[in-house]
Design an enzyme around this catalytic site. Structure first.
Site, PDB file in Angstrom:
ATOM      1  N   TYR A  20       0.803  -1.218   0.000  1.00 60.87           N
ATOM      2  CA  TYR A  20       0.000   0.000   0.000  1.00 60.87           C
ATOM      3  C   TYR A  20       0.842   1.278   0.000  1.00 60.87           C
ATOM      4  CZ  TYR A  20      -3.394  -3.523   1.292  1.00 60.87           C
ATOM      5  OH  TYR A  20      -4.164  -4.649   1.304  1.00 60.87           O
ATOM      6  N   TYR A 148     -13.485  -6.628   5.630  1.00 57.81           N
ATOM      7  CA  TYR A 148     -12.254  -6.831   4.862  1.00 57.81           C
ATOM      8  C   TYR A 148     -11.893  -8.313   4.925  1.00 57.81           C
ATOM      9  CZ  TYR A 148      -7.415  -6.778   3.356  1.00 57.81           C
ATOM     10  OH  TYR A 148      -6.252  -7.047   2.689  1.00 57.81           O
ATOM     11  N   ASP A 249     -14.832 -15.609   9.000  1.00 54.27           N
ATOM     12  CA  ASP A 249     -13.447 -15.255   8.687  1.00 54.27           C
ATOM     13  C   ASP A 249     -12.740 -14.904   9.991  1.00 54.27           C
ATOM     14  OD1 ASP A 249     -11.055 -14.132   7.981  1.00 54.27           O
ATOM     15  OD2 ASP A 249     -11.864 -12.755   6.487  1.00 54.27           O
ATOM     16  N   LYS A 278      -3.002 -15.702   9.581  1.00 55.19           N
ATOM     17  CA  LYS A 278      -2.202 -14.760  10.357  1.00 55.19           C
ATOM     18  C   LYS A 278      -1.371 -15.418  11.455  1.00 55.19           C
ATOM     19  CE  LYS A 278      -4.466 -10.341   9.445  1.00 55.19           C
ATOM     20  NZ  LYS A 278      -3.361  -9.771   8.688  1.00 55.19           N
TER      21      LYS A 278
END
Length: 442
Positions: A20, A148, A249, A278
């Site tokens: 980003y 997200y 999620d 993660k």
């Protein structure tokens, strides 16, 4: 910093794309020499308290001897073998553990190599499930605003079209459905109207919905928002009522971050499909898992294809599975609930009072997550520089300054992190992101 490091940083700036950020006008990157415990040690000599757990992945701190040992021992046997037609004990042990510790009914495990892919796998499972039942019209996803779920194409299609960072790809993304974001706060009162609002989407679209997907309790990059467990309960009941699969999620929330081992436990629900990633390996290697029920697996396996149509090259990587086993065992054998409760208490004592600052819109804490929502976009380059000067590593985005430190952090270091946030709140240069430099969103 040495001449070698200076040259390396120049190469990095000119040739290496970081997340980003622009290549023509990149945000600064800091050279890391090593990391130990909760500290990231820079080549320039600074030792920074890590408030980010390297984007939520480092659970037990850096360079942990138990995890290092697991990697070393496995590397002496094999670092990788293909998972097609072969298997190995690290993967078997990991899947046994995941089935044992996740909500009931999730007893089939598909391993992959990143969180985004775990979401892609979950979506493909849901769509192939209905294809196998001769209902190809059920191929859309329903989700909520401010969500997200990753940066790959299918995952992007269920991220918020605005806050999900992917609006420039909107013309080519799969068209899915977005209900309003949950509004009832985790610590607030539940508004039953939210169930009615969500049900309208099920009523209107259930005939074409393969699944409903949501981040349980914590909406991450979409705003670091904590919503009421009753929303999850309502969503799960609606899925059952309208014959739609429920995908949780848990990539960011899984393995203790919210105070429960999995955030679904706050609502006492079990999804049809769950995504993990993660912190699965304690921050050592990229690994993800998608779990589903026996029923879903059997329907897919008995369908037209005769198998689930996915197979990553590094699926079930032995090194990643071995360190994941060590990390999960380390977590479960510790007093992790007490650690999270202690972190939460210190965060509440120190972060919540920041709500009185003029620049602060709101503060919130849940488990080991602390969030300061400000009234204007941060200047990423300037605020990052100040945090380094203050001896901490915190990576804000948009209007959010948040921390989620490793569980081994002590009270004093938590206070240091929050004091750094308190300091920058009074510094104008750390805010009002300049035009032309993207305000980081991840």
């Amino acid at each position: 910093m040495s001449k070698k490091h200076t040259i390396s940083l120049a190469f990095d700036k000119n040739h290496i794309w970081h997340p980003y950020t622009s290549m023509s006008n990149p945000l600064p990157s800091y050279m890391v020499e090593s990391a130990q415990g909760i500290n990231i040690n820079l080549a320039t000599g600074e030792s920074l308290i890590d408030g980010m757990s390297s984007w939520w992945s480092v659970l037990h701190g850096y360079n942990h001897p138990v995890l290092n040992d697991a990697l070393h021992k496995q590397s002496q046997k094999m670092s990788h073998v293909m998972f097609g037609g072969l298997t190995h004990q690290p993967a078997i042990s990991l899947c046994e553990t995941l089935i044992d510790i996740t909500p009931s009914g999730l007893n089939r495990v598909f391993l992959s190599d990143s969180g985004s892919v775990a979401v892609e796998v979950a979506m493909k499972m849901a769509i192939q499930y209905w294809q196998s039942l001769q209902k190809p019209e059920k191929h859309k996803l329903l989700t909520v605003r401010n969500g997200y779920h990753g940066d790959t194409f299918a995952a992007m299609s269920v991220c918020d079209p605005v806050t999900g960072m992917h609006q420039i790809f909107e013309p080519v993304l799969i068209k899915n459905y977005f209900a309003p974001a949950p509004k009832s706060a985790f610590h607030g009162e539940w508004n039953e109207d939210e169930r009615s609002s969500l049900e309208r989407y099920f009523e209107q679209h259930h005939h074409e919905l393969a699944a409903f997907i949501i981040e349980p309790i914590v909406q991450g990059t979409g705003g670091m928002r904590f919503y009421h467990p009753n929303y999850l309960k309502a969503a799960k009941k609606l899925c059952e009522q309208y014959n739609v699969l429920f995908i949780a999620d848990e990539i960011a929330t899984g393995l203790g971050r919210t105070g429960k081992l999995f955030a679904c436990e706050w609502a006492d629900i079990s999804p049809d499909i769950m995504c993990l990633g993660k912190t699965l390996t304690g921050g050592y290697l990229s690994l993800a898992a998608t779990l589903c029920t026996e029923h879903i697996a059997n329907v897919i396996s008995n369908g037209e294809a005769g198998c689930f149509m996915h197979g990553p090259t590094y699926m079930g990587n032995p090194l990643a599975c071995a360190v994941a086993n060590a990390s999960i065992n380390l977590l479960l054998s510790s007093q992790w609930q007490d650690k999270v409760t202690r972190i939460e208490s210190v965060l509440e004592q120190n972060i919540l009072p920041l709500a009185s600052y003029d620049r602060v819109n709101a503060c919130r804490v849940l488990g080991s997550i602390g969030v300061v929502e400000v009234t204007e976009n941060v200047n990423v380059a300037n605020i990052q520089k100040r945090f380094v000067e203050l001896g901490v590593w915190i990576r804000p985005f948009g209007k959010l300054i948040y921390i989620m430190p490793p569980l081994i952090i002590n009270d004093e270091d938590i206070v240091t992190l929050v004091n750094a946030i308190r300091t920058v709140l009074n510094e104008d240069d750390c805010f009002n992101q300049p035009v032309g430099i993207m305000s980081e969103l991840g």
